[in-house]
Design a protein around this motif. Structure first.
Motif, PDB file in Angstrom:
ATOM      1  N   ALA A 171       0.821  -1.210   0.000  1.00 46.63           N
ATOM      2  CA  ALA A 171       0.000   0.000   0.000  1.00 46.63           C
ATOM      3  C   ALA A 171       0.857   1.263   0.000  1.00 46.63           C
ATOM      4  N   VAL A 172       1.934   1.254   0.771  1.00 45.14           N
ATOM      5  CA  VAL A 172       2.821   2.418   0.807  1.00 45.14           C
ATOM      6  C   VAL A 172       3.479   2.628  -0.558  1.00 45.14           C
ATOM      7  N   CYS A 173       3.961   1.549  -1.163  1.00 44.00           N
ATOM      8  CA  CYS A 173       4.596   1.669  -2.485  1.00 44.00           C
ATOM      9  C   CYS A 173       3.603   2.142  -3.539  1.00 44.00           C
ATOM     10  N   ALA A 174       2.366   1.641  -3.460  1.00 45.82           N
ATOM     11  CA  ALA A 174       1.350   2.089  -4.414  1.00 45.82           C
ATOM     12  C   ALA A 174       1.065   3.579  -4.233  1.00 45.82           C
ATOM     13  N   GLY A 175       1.080   4.043  -2.970  1.00 43.44           N
ATOM     14  CA  GLY A 175       0.891   5.461  -2.716  1.00 43.44           C
ATOM     15  C   GLY A 175       2.036   6.307  -3.238  1.00 43.44           C
ATOM     16  N   VAL A 176       3.247   5.799  -3.066  1.00 42.13           N
ATOM     17  CA  VAL A 176       4.415   6.505  -3.605  1.00 42.13           C
ATOM     18  C   VAL A 176       4.305   6.625  -5.126  1.00 42.13           C
ATOM     19  N   TRP A 177       3.881   5.554  -5.753  1.00 42.51           N
ATOM     20  CA  TRP A 177       3.718   5.534  -7.215  1.00 42.51           C
ATOM     21  C   TRP A 177       2.686   6.578  -7.635  1.00 42.51           C
ATOM     22  N   GLU A 178       1.549   6.613  -6.943  1.00 44.70           N
ATOM     23  CA  GLU A 178       0.476   7.554  -7.287  1.00 44.70           C
ATOM     24  C   GLU A 178       0.924   8.999  -7.113  1.00 44.70           C
ATOM     25  N   ARG A 179       1.749   9.245  -6.125  1.00 49.22           N
ATOM     26  CA  ARG A 179       2.189  10.618  -5.848  1.00 49.22           C
ATOM     27  C   ARG A 179       3.449  10.984  -6.633  1.00 49.22           C
ATOM     28  N   ARG A 180       3.799  10.095  -7.575  1.00 49.43           N
ATOM     29  CA  ARG A 180       4.892  10.356  -8.506  1.00 49.43           C
ATOM     30  C   ARG A 180       6.205  10.612  -7.784  1.00 49.43           C
ATOM     31  N   PHE A 181       6.413   9.874  -6.706  1.00 49.42           N
ATOM     32  CA  PHE A 181       7.675   9.855  -5.976  1.00 49.42           C
ATOM     33  C   PHE A 181       8.059  11.230  -5.422  1.00 49.42           C
ATOM     34  N   SER A 182       7.046  12.032  -5.132  1.00 50.90           N
ATOM     35  CA  SER A 182       7.293  13.336  -4.522  1.00 50.90           C
ATOM     36  C   SER A 182       7.557  13.145  -3.025  1.00 50.90           C
ATOM     37  N   TRP A 183       8.777  13.467  -2.578  1.00 51.43           N
ATOM     38  CA  TRP A 183       9.143  13.202  -1.182  1.00 51.43           C
ATOM     39  C   TRP A 183       8.242  13.959  -0.213  1.00 51.43           C
ATOM     40  N   LEU A 184       7.898  15.203  -0.511  1.00 51.48           N
ATOM     41  CA  LEU A 184       7.037  15.959   0.386  1.00 51.48           C
ATOM     42  C   LEU A 184       5.685  15.279   0.570  1.00 51.48           C
ATOM     43  N   ALA A 185       5.202  14.649  -0.485  1.00 51.11           N
ATOM     44  CA  ALA A 185       3.885  14.019  -0.412  1.00 51.11           C
ATOM     45  C   ALA A 185       3.929  12.644   0.238  1.00 51.11           C
ATOM     46  N   ILE A 186       5.081  11.976   0.185  1.00 51.34           N
ATOM     47  CA  ILE A 186       5.124  10.572   0.622  1.00 51.34           C
ATOM     48  C   ILE A 186       5.920  10.359   1.898  1.00 51.34           C
ATOM     49  N   ARG A 187       6.546  11.405   2.418  1.00 51.10           N
ATOM     50  CA  ARG A 187       7.496  11.200   3.507  1.00 51.10           C
ATOM     51  C   ARG A 187       6.854  10.615   4.767  1.00 51.10           C
ATOM     52  N   ILE A 188       5.649  11.044   5.080  1.00 48.91           N
ATOM     53  CA  ILE A 188       5.039  10.576   6.333  1.00 48.91           C
ATOM     54  C   ILE A 188       4.735   9.073   6.285  1.00 48.91           C
ATOM     55  N   PRO A 189       3.991   8.573   5.278  1.00 44.29           N
ATOM     56  CA  PRO A 189       3.756   7.126   5.256  1.00 44.29           C
ATOM     57  C   PRO A 189       5.025   6.303   5.095  1.00 44.29           C
ATOM     58  N   VAL A 190       5.993   6.801   4.311  1.00 41.96           N
ATOM     59  CA  VAL A 190       7.231   6.044   4.117  1.00 41.96           C
ATOM     60  C   VAL A 190       8.019   5.964   5.418  1.00 41.96           C
ATOM     61  N   LEU A 191       8.156   7.084   6.117  1.00 44.20           N
ATOM     62  CA  LEU A 191       8.890   7.084   7.378  1.00 44.20           C
ATOM     63  C   LEU A 191       8.178   6.237   8.432  1.00 44.20           C
ATOM     64  N   ALA A 192       6.866   6.360   8.485  1.00 44.85           N
ATOM     65  CA  ALA A 192       6.114   5.581   9.474  1.00 44.85           C
ATOM     66  C   ALA A 192       6.282   4.096   9.235  1.00 44.85           C
ATOM     67  N   TYR A 193       6.164   3.688   7.981  1.00 46.62           N
ATOM     68  CA  TYR A 193       6.329   2.273   7.678  1.00 46.62           C
ATOM     69  C   TYR A 193       7.754   1.812   7.969  1.00 46.62           C
ATOM     70  N   GLY A 194       8.738   2.625   7.579  1.00 43.69           N
ATOM     71  CA  GLY A 194      10.126   2.253   7.813  1.00 43.69           C
ATOM     72  C   GLY A 194      10.432   2.080   9.287  1.00 43.69           C
ATOM     73  N   VAL A 195       9.890   2.965  10.116  1.00 42.42           N
ATOM     74  CA  VAL A 195      10.123   2.865  11.564  1.00 42.42           C
ATOM     75  C   VAL A 195       9.505   1.586  12.120  1.00 42.42           C
ATOM     76  N   VAL A 196       8.267   1.304  11.737  1.00 45.19           N
ATOM     77  CA  VAL A 196       7.591   0.109  12.258  1.00 45.19           C
ATOM     78  C   VAL A 196       8.292  -1.164  11.799  1.00 45.19           C
ATOM     79  N   LEU A 197       8.579  -1.254  10.501  1.00 49.35           N
ATOM     80  CA  LEU A 197       9.253  -2.449   9.992  1.00 49.35           C
ATOM     81  C   LEU A 197      10.633  -2.604  10.641  1.00 49.35           C
ATOM     82  N   GLY A 198      11.355  -1.490  10.782  1.00 50.26           N
ATOM     83  CA  GLY A 198      12.667  -1.553  11.405  1.00 50.26           C
ATOM     84  C   GLY A 198      12.591  -2.040  12.838  1.00 50.26           C
ATOM     85  N   MET A 199      11.608  -1.554  13.590  1.00 49.31           N
ATOM     86  CA  MET A 199      11.449  -1.992  14.976  1.00 49.31           C
ATOM     87  C   MET A 199      11.150  -3.477  15.052  1.00 49.31           C
TER      88      MET A 199
END
Length: 521
Positions: free
Chosen positions: A172-200
């Motif tokens: 779902a996060v990757c699909a969202g990144v794709w939809e937002r055309r890899f704009s970091w400002l638009a995708i940073r929150i879900p990407v960081l949140a997922y990265g933190v959870v998966l990393g933990m």
């Protein structure tokens, strides 16, 4: 009209379908495919009208189900296909839920919108595991990661559903990144949140494996199966009868010698392993065939062996009678006094393959000098709620006599690893016609033996005599229920938004732009 990029939708559907073939946990699985195929299928559904997207993904799921049967050595056109199609239909619903619900949560809820698909996926897997006659044997994303032990440790808290959630959330996060055309400002929150959870989760799992390995004393456990030659002779005899009812009415004088050859084989192997120091010996599922009238005599013979060598011996029995349903699938534990501790009957016959009267579904346990023992039979371990009985009762070592076939045995044994981690017990799965394997409660493989690489399959392992109590064993499927509640809450939020802005809802429209895909009011 869709934008030009959306004309590639069927390409994404094709790629997702191909990847899904290697993410059904069969012989040819590629673990990374389980993380990727959902990305492409979500891209397809989010750029199509809801019904069209659902039909496309359903077709992909149907192909995957048929492929799973093929690589599992099951006739694709058998009635089992209907069951698999029903299960895959349930697993397709999350794509429809995501398509209808996520756009209505709005840009401020971008992170929340990425949770729709994983929540729905867990709900779908839970429905299949709890209410279908196949349990979790098909469609568990977690099972595809059976070798990723740091990731799998979260199952001790959430059950396998936590692993499936993380994989689906990645999609779902990757699909969202794709939809937002890899704009970091638009995708940073879900990407960081997922990265933190998966990393933990991964780091926490690694810490558990490195710093908290099993430390209790061990017991020598042996799994023995009949020689391939003896078993082949018995199988040929059984296959010579057109039906089970004909076999049941056969002359006992014809059946006894064939059954006895296999039983004598198992008894000889058991005595050999007892002399070598094994304190617990496990036979495979229906390892010994016996007529109802001869069962007591066999129990007596095994009791003498157990008493002589001071061992616990688990018999896998196929008891043949002249009355329907003709066969009883039993596991009988004999203690060092030669006494029967329990007689457990298989609770979940394999749909379409076994004609059995199910047992009562109560997992037996007994305290021994080598820890508390429990018992399941083969397919029973594909039902998390049944296997959790052992965890909730403090079982330290779960005995799972099993019987598979060449194309399916290895994958089926790998699935059982999840039950050990979830419930905090080591698991001994002695498997004829498949992969026998012993794992500890963190999923480490302590011993394994492939039935097709040796004539006399024997598996010997030194197994921790003490398990651990896990959160999952204590609270059960609370994580799955929380996912159900969270999804229901998101439906409520979306409904309120639809009421407040009915004229601006995106129902039925392709999510073809960044603004539309996120449902901006």
């Amino acid at each position: 009209m869709p934008q030009p990029a959306d004309r590639l939708g069927y390409l994404w559907l094709g790629i997702g379908t191909v990847l899904s073939l290697f993410a059904v946990h069969g012989r040819w699985d590629v673990p990374v495919a389980a993380w990727l195929y959902g990305v492409f299928l979500l891209r397809y559904t989010r750029t199509r009208r809801p019904f069209v997207g659902f039909v496309g993904v359903w077709a992909a799921s149907a192909v995957s189900a048929a492929f799973w049967l093929y690589e599992s050595g099951v006739d694709v056109l058998s009635p089992i296909l209907l069951l698999c199609l029903a299960l895959s239909t349930v697993l397709t619903v999350p794509y429809l839920v995501d398509r209808l619900l996520a756009p209505r949560l709005g840009v401020p809820g971008a992170l929340v919108a990425t949770l729709v698909f994983p929540l729905a996926r867990v709900c779908a897997e839970y429905v299949n595991a709890m209410f279908s006659p196949a349990g979790s044997i098909f469609g568990s994303l977690a099972a595809t990661q059976h070798d990723n032990r740091p990731l799998l440790q979260v199952a001790a808290v959430t059950g396998s559903y936590g692993v499936s959630f993380l994989i689906a959330w990645f999609a779902a996060v990757c699909a969202g990144v794709w939809e937002r055309r890899f704009s970091w400002l638009a995708i940073r929150i879900p990407v960081l949140a997922y990265g933190v959870v998966l990393g933990m989760v991964v780091i926490g799992g690694g810490v558990r494996l490195a710093l908290f390995p099993p430390s209790a004393g061990t017991v020598r456990v042996a799994g023995v199966s009949p020689t391939r030659s003896a078993l082949a002779h018995r199988t040929a005899m059984l296959d010579s009868f057109a039906s089970l009812s004909q076999l049941a009415q056969a002359d006992p004088a014809l059946l006894r010698p064939v059954f006895a050859a296999v039983t004598d084989d198992l008894l000889a192997a058991s005595e050999r392993e007892a002399r070598a120091g094994a304190r617990i010996i496990v036979w495979p599922e229906t390892g010994a065939g016996v007529l109802t009238g001869d069962r007591a005599e066999l129990i007596t013979r095994v009791g003498v062996l157990a008493r002589t060598h001071g061992v616990y011996l688990e018999l896998g029995l196929g008891v043949l009678s002249r009355q329907p349903p003709y066969v009883r699938n039993q596991a009988v534990l004999i203690d060092p006094r030669g006494q029967v501790v329990w007689t457990y009957e298989k609770a979940h016959p394999v749909p379409g393959l076994e004609e059995l009267t199910p047992g009562d579904g109560v997992v037996p346990t007994v305290d021994t000098p080598y820890g508390r023992l429990g018992n399941l039979i083969c397919f029973d371990a594909d039902f998390p709620s049944l296997a959790r009985q052992g965890g909730s009762q403090g079982v330290d070592l779960m005995l799972v006599p099993s019987n598979d076939w060449r194309e399916f045995g290895e994958a089926h044994t790998e699935k059982a690893t999840l039950r050990a981690i979830e419930n905090g017990y080591s698991l001994v799965r002695q498997d004829t016609n498949g992969l026998a394997q012993t794992v500890d409660y963190q999923g480490r493989v302590l011993a394994s033996s492939n039935y097709f690489t040796s004539d006399q399959q024997t598996m010997v392992a030194y197994v921790p005599s003490k398990g651990v109590r896990t959160i999952y064993a204590a609270v059960g499927d609370v994580f799955a229920w929380l996912c159900v509640a969270a999804l229901a809450a998101l439906v409520g939020v979306a409904a309120r938004r639809a009421v407040r802005w009915p004229a601006r809802t995106l129902a039925g429209r392709p999510a073809v732009t960044e603004r539309a895909s996120m449902g901006t009011p």
